[in-house]
Enzyme design. Structure first.
Site, PDB file in Angstrom:
ATOM      1  N   LYS A  38       0.827  -1.207   0.000  1.00 28.87           N
ATOM      2  CA  LYS A  38       0.000   0.000   0.000  1.00 28.87           C
ATOM      3  C   LYS A  38       0.863   1.260   0.000  1.00 28.87           C
ATOM      4  O   LYS A  38       0.536   2.256  -0.641  1.00 28.87           O
ATOM      5  CB  LYS A  38      -0.945  -0.011   1.204  1.00 28.87           C
TER       6      LYS A  38
ATOM      7  N   GLU B 175      -3.116   6.775   7.787  1.00 30.17           N
ATOM      8  CA  GLU B 175      -3.722   7.821   6.976  1.00 30.17           C
ATOM      9  C   GLU B 175      -4.912   8.419   7.708  1.00 30.17           C
ATOM     10  O   GLU B 175      -5.414   7.855   8.680  1.00 30.17           O
ATOM     11  CB  GLU B 175      -4.152   7.278   5.608  1.00 30.17           C
TER      12      GLU B 175
ATOM     13  N   HIS C  95     -13.988  -2.696   9.119  1.00 30.90           N
ATOM     14  CA  HIS C  95     -13.214  -2.465   7.899  1.00 30.90           C
ATOM     15  C   HIS C  95     -13.196  -3.673   6.976  1.00 30.90           C
ATOM     16  O   HIS C  95     -12.344  -3.772   6.102  1.00 30.90           O
ATOM     17  CB  HIS C  95     -11.780  -2.038   8.224  1.00 30.90           C
TER      18      HIS C  95
ATOM     19  N   ARG D  57      -5.117  -9.080  -7.507  1.00 25.70           N
ATOM     20  CA  ARG D  57      -5.672 -10.430  -7.459  1.00 25.70           C
ATOM     21  C   ARG D  57      -7.155 -10.357  -7.803  1.00 25.70           C
ATOM     22  O   ARG D  57      -7.706  -9.275  -7.979  1.00 25.70           O
ATOM     23  CB  ARG D  57      -5.515 -11.014  -6.058  1.00 25.70           C
TER      24      ARG D  57
END
Length: 652
Positions: A123, A207, A242, A299
């Site tokens: 990421k 973040e 999440h 993927r």
């Protein structure tokens, strides 16, 4: 992709388990390929193993000892004669080292080149790449330094709340929302342990936690000839912890212009790294129509069936053909968008207790009826064991309709038909989401579940008198008739409750959930019949039927959209057991002890973390339910414990 990958292959090994392994093998077999399954010791008799042509035992129980062992997977392919490997999703599907090892062994990897995984699989690296390409990013820190002080400084600069995320993974693993500076260190340590356990990589990023965003992702597909296109988008905003719960395609409310802008941005991102195969570029979409790059999953995604439903395409077949060197069969202008599709993820978990994973035997497992616009992708069958070692997803229900409302109503019908007994699931929770007026109105964002928690997770109410009466009648009707072998016509062989000179009353003590009830049935049953596994009864002139399945000493009875387990209770034995019960805080599920945070004699306050457990690749804290002193510890770090086992005792 290497020249070797351009060659055709006839045998495919699926380096995964559960529903995705079953789903990949279904298409592979339809295309004439032979299939090879791999499994841990725990999964020896799993559904994906039973469906494969060949199976290889990797040993071990935890993923780290089996499905994450690259050398074992390569050896399994070589020993079974498989020429190609499909990684599924999760596990090693976004591991560049695995992709390189597959190609180095002369095998075909059904995924992107290792260089693309390197670029987008992390990421942090992906965000840096997008930043240099001018794609808007959510403010955050994606650097190499991984110490707590660096993250504390970054969080202070960004401003709380912040989101910690594992750089190498997804699916909610290694992800924590942090509201305050004083909680950061513990949350970081826990997220790093989860990331290491799930992906073999503990690196994190942080973040800004964006409020009320929508999670919209673009399905991209690229071949080895430089062609890349996007297959519309999916809305995945309904999430808990999440992790996605509901996905749909197309995303409600997107204009053609916004769809094209997001799709073209996703294609540019894929082409910038020489991408090949199926991938997903994920964005946060705010109410103003601005989108921010989150990550790229290199993927096939869990939610790919909704894209297949609106396009009529088989994405696994595309993966196989692209890996064999074939070009994409259509152009961007030819990508279909027909109707609407909605998918829900069926988990073995307890929504009423913070979605704790559940383990046990699927004593009852009945899937929805097949038919037009109906699809079930599952990895289990009745009688299978759900272990604590892997993700708790059992399968997915997918409904397609000519419009969103038809798809929604069709999915509700499928959820009503589904029946699971033997362990807790989120089945009723899913139905409440799909039936909710706000969902029907497409009011979607990632705060949907917390906002409507009172509706979606209602406080449990006691079971009604009608339920107990039906349970007693179903129990009696489902009890086998025990007859005398020497005289089957004798009145003593009947179980009707007839007693000479007395009323034909039968008393039953039954238990369900945390309740027990003594019910007296009087005389011959009227108006209630057990027809197969359906209990038929009349109430206020209306005829009803509900599921009633007897499994030895347990009756599974359908009531208010859930399948309840009813047991016979011995009131005397239950009373004695309650008086002699061992006090203390117990394990809420099967799992392993990661950390013991207290010592005997230590004073604790209500809510103090005592023990950290790991189950199904997630960490769960056992906290003090009262202030007191730790008087006993019954667990050690690294130990496997069973649900209900006492872990800690606290004396007041």
């Amino acid at each position: 992709m290497s020249d070797q990958a351009r060659n055709t292959f006839t045998s495919l090994l699926v380096a995964n388990r559960g529903e995705i392994a079953c789903r990949v093998m279904r298409t592979a077999k339809a295309m004439g390929l032979s299939t090879v399954a791999v499994h841990s010791a725990t999964d020896r008799n799993a559904r994906h193993v039973r469906q494969a042509d060949l199976a290889v035992d990797l040993g071990g129980s935890k993923a780290a000892d089996s499905y994450l062992q690259i050398d074992k997977l390569i050896a399994a392919a070589q020993n079974s004669g498989a020429q190609a490997i499909h990684p599924g999703y999760g596990f090693l599907s976004e591991n560049a080292g695995f992709a390189r090892a597959v190609e180095a062994a002369g095998l075909v990897f059904l995924g992107p080149p290792a260089s693309a995984i390197d670029a987008m699989g992390s990421k942090s690296a992906a965000k840096s790449l997008m930043e240099s390409a001018g794609v808007p990013l959510v403010p955050g820190y994606h650097g190499e330094a991984q110490d707590a002080a660096t993250f504390r400084e970054a969080a202070a600069r960004i401003g709380y709340p912040v989101l910690l995320k594992a750089t190498a993974g997804g699916g909610g693993k290694g992800m924590k929302v942090v509201e305050r500076d004083e909680d950061l260190a513990d949350a970081l340590a826990s997220a790093q342990r989860e990331a290491q356990s799930s992906f073999g990589d503990a690196r994190m990023l942080v973040e800004k936690y964006v409020l009320k965003p929508r999670h919209v992702e673009i399905q991209v597909f690229a071949d080895q000839h430089g062609h890349c296109l996007y297959l519309n988008e999916r809305d995945c905003s309904i999430q808990r912890r999440h992790q996605k719960v509901v996905e749909e395609a197309p995303a409600p409310g997107l204009t053609p212009e916004l769809r094209r802008a997001m799709g073209e941005a996703a294609v540019r991102a894929a082409q910038a790294i020489g991408y090949v195969g199926a991938g997903t570029v994920e964005f946060l979409l705010d109410a103003r129509g601005e989108f921010f790059f989150m990550e790229m999953n290199t993927r096939l995604q869990v939610e790919h069936p909704v894209t297949e439903a609106i396009t009529g395409l088989d994405l696994v077949a595309w993966q196989i053909r692209v890996a064999q060197g074939e070009p994409l069969p259509i152009t961007q202008e030819q990508v279909p968008l027909n109707g609407h599709a909605i998918e829900v993820r069926l988990y073995a978990e307890d929504p009423a207790h913070d979605f704790l994973p559940a383990t046990g035997t699927l004593e009852v497992y009945r899937e929805s009826m097949a038919g037009p616009g109906r699809r079930v992708d599952s990895g289990v069958e009745e009688g299978d064991e759900v272990s604590p070692f892997y993700d708790p997803m059992l399968g997915k229900l997918i409904a397609w309709g000519e419009d969103r409302e038809q798809a929604r109503l069709r999915l509700l019908a499928m959820l009503d038909e589904f029946a699971i007994g033997g362990l807790r699931t989120n089945l009723a929770f899913l139905r409440r989401i799909i039936a909710h007026p706000a969902f029907a109105d497409a009011e979607l964002d990632t705060g949907f579940i917390p906002r409507y928690q009172a509706d979606l997770l209602p406080v449990a109410e006691g079971l009604s008198d009608t339920f107990w009466s039906l349970a007693a009648n179903a129990w009696r009707l489902s009890t086998p008739r025990r007859t005398r072998e020497d005289d089957p016509h004798s009145p003593w062989s009947a179980i009707s409750g007839m007693r000479l000179g007395l009323n034909q009353d039968v008393g039953l003590s039954l238990g369900c959930l945390d309740e027990t009830r003594h019910i007296v049935l009087c005389g011959v049953l009227e108006g209630i019949q057990l027809q197969g596994d359906q209990l038929v009864y009349e109430q206020h002139g209306v005829r009803h039927h509900t599921l009633a399945i007897r499994r030895d000493d347990t009756l599974y009875l359908g009531w208010n959209g859930e399948l309840h387990a009813v047991h016979r209770v011995d009131p005397i034995a239950a009373s004695e057991a309650s008086h002699g019960a061992h006090g203390g805080l117990s394990a809420p599920m099967n799992g392993s002890i990661v950390r013991v945070l207290v010592e005997i004699g230590q004073a604790v306050e209500t809510g103090t973390p005592l023990v950290v457990m790991e189950a199904m690749k997630m960490e769960h804290s056992i906290r003090a339910n009262q202030a007191g002193v730790v008087s006993a510890l019954y667990c050690t770090e690294g130990e496997m414990v069973s649900e209900g086992a006492v872990l800690v005792e606290i004396s007041v």
